[in-house]
Design an enzyme around this catalytic site. Sequence first.
Site, mmCIF file in Angstrom:
data_model
loop_
_atom_site.group_PDB
_atom_site.id
_atom_site.type_symbol
_atom_site.label_atom_id
_atom_site.label_comp_id
_atom_site.label_asym_id
_atom_site.label_seq_id
_atom_site.Cartn_x
_atom_site.Cartn_y
_atom_site.Cartn_z
ATOM 1 N N ASP A 83 0.849 -1.191 0.000
ATOM 2 C CA ASP A 83 0.000 0.000 0.000
ATOM 3 C C ASP A 83 0.893 1.253 0.000
ATOM 4 O O ASP A 83 1.857 1.334 0.775
ATOM 5 C CB ASP A 83 -0.870 -0.043 1.273
ATOM 6 C CG ASP A 83 -1.985 0.994 1.259
ATOM 7 O OD1 ASP A 83 -2.403 1.410 0.170
ATOM 8 O OD2 ASP A 83 -2.448 1.359 2.370
ATOM 9 N N GLY A 199 -8.129 7.878 7.249
ATOM 10 C CA GLY A 199 -8.414 8.165 8.642
ATOM 11 C C GLY A 199 -9.898 8.293 8.934
ATOM 12 O O GLY A 199 -10.752 8.108 8.061
#
Length: 359
Positions: A83, A199
């Site tokens: 990632d 987030g």
Amino acid sequence: MARITLRQLLDHAAEHGYGVPAFNINNMEQGIAVLEAARSMDAPVILQASRGARSYAGDVMLAKMIEALETAHPQIPICVHQDHGNDEATCMTAIQHGFTSVMMDGSLLADAKTPAPFDYNVAVTRRVVDMAHWVGASVEGELGVLGSLETGRGEAEDGHGAEGTLSRGQLLTDPDQAVEFVQATGVDALAIAMGTSHGAYKFAREPDGEILAMDVVEAIHARLPHIHLVMHGSSSVPEELQEIFNANGGRMPRTWGVPVAEIVRGIRHGVRKVNIDTDCRLAMAAAMRRVAHRDPAEFDPRKFLKPAMEAMRDLCRDRFEQFGAAGNASRIKVLPMAEMARRYRSGMLDPAEAGARAA
Ligand code: G3H
Ligand code: 13P
Ligand code: ZN
């Protein structure tokens, strides 16, 4: 053992019209949670590790752990993906450790903070594609900078994200540039920016088209119908998990994520890989907080981690189901990486053909 490349998996997903959640993992509990969910749903898996995950667990520990998960679940195709790779070395060392796919995120410079010029992004991504395809590994590129259309800010809390204020133009991938990028780089999948960010704090209200620009996904898919699109920052930050977290001593201000219905809409328009990390973290943290709150005398880590694993497993199950990945693991005949390398060399895997050809 069924380790699959991203390209083969997403070609299958495109052919059958589903999306695959890509779950971030850092430890054994998260790996077990994903694989138990996948086994119960007959779903193929993308396990992805950030640079942070690789330094947290260590490359050897991560690699051996994923091998163990494969041994325990031989019937599940598992794609192991880097990632947000920030440079060539991160991507190549991932492949050395058995990853079948890498993301070269050239939307930012190698410092993972500074928005990069288009030409830099093309050049670094092209270099990674050239190297990865020699060994059959897949490459995801990114065009456009992840960040909030409400605030113009990228996220910094994961240590990977643009600093400073970004323009709406930077925060939304341009469809014409996307065509140029895919042609110039030869990527297998393209991550695009449409207002999501990493987030928990993605939106200060229920998102509408002003702040979650799903029309950008549709416009890019119309121009590039055969490229596999990737949505980052795709946690939904479910209200019920926020409530459990807060009811047990947590302090999370009310926040909104990406509604699952919007992701499903994206899947109808070429989104094949859906990145989810925050939801798994929140599910686990809420479950651990509940144990701590209910029994302040508890100190056996297993009493915290087992319910945490179960909470993450249930969340993963739901996403496999909603994205249509359930029921597809047993329909895939995994090709070895050497065969994928042969196909790249013989020109069978041109991005223009992605999804058009059943592997
Ligand atoms: O890229 C974003 C993911 O949420 C990974 O986060 O770098 O803290 O592991 P991390
Ligand atoms: P979330 O923070 O929304 O889970 O996004 C994760 C991600 O995009 C990882 O690359
Ligand atoms: Zn991401």
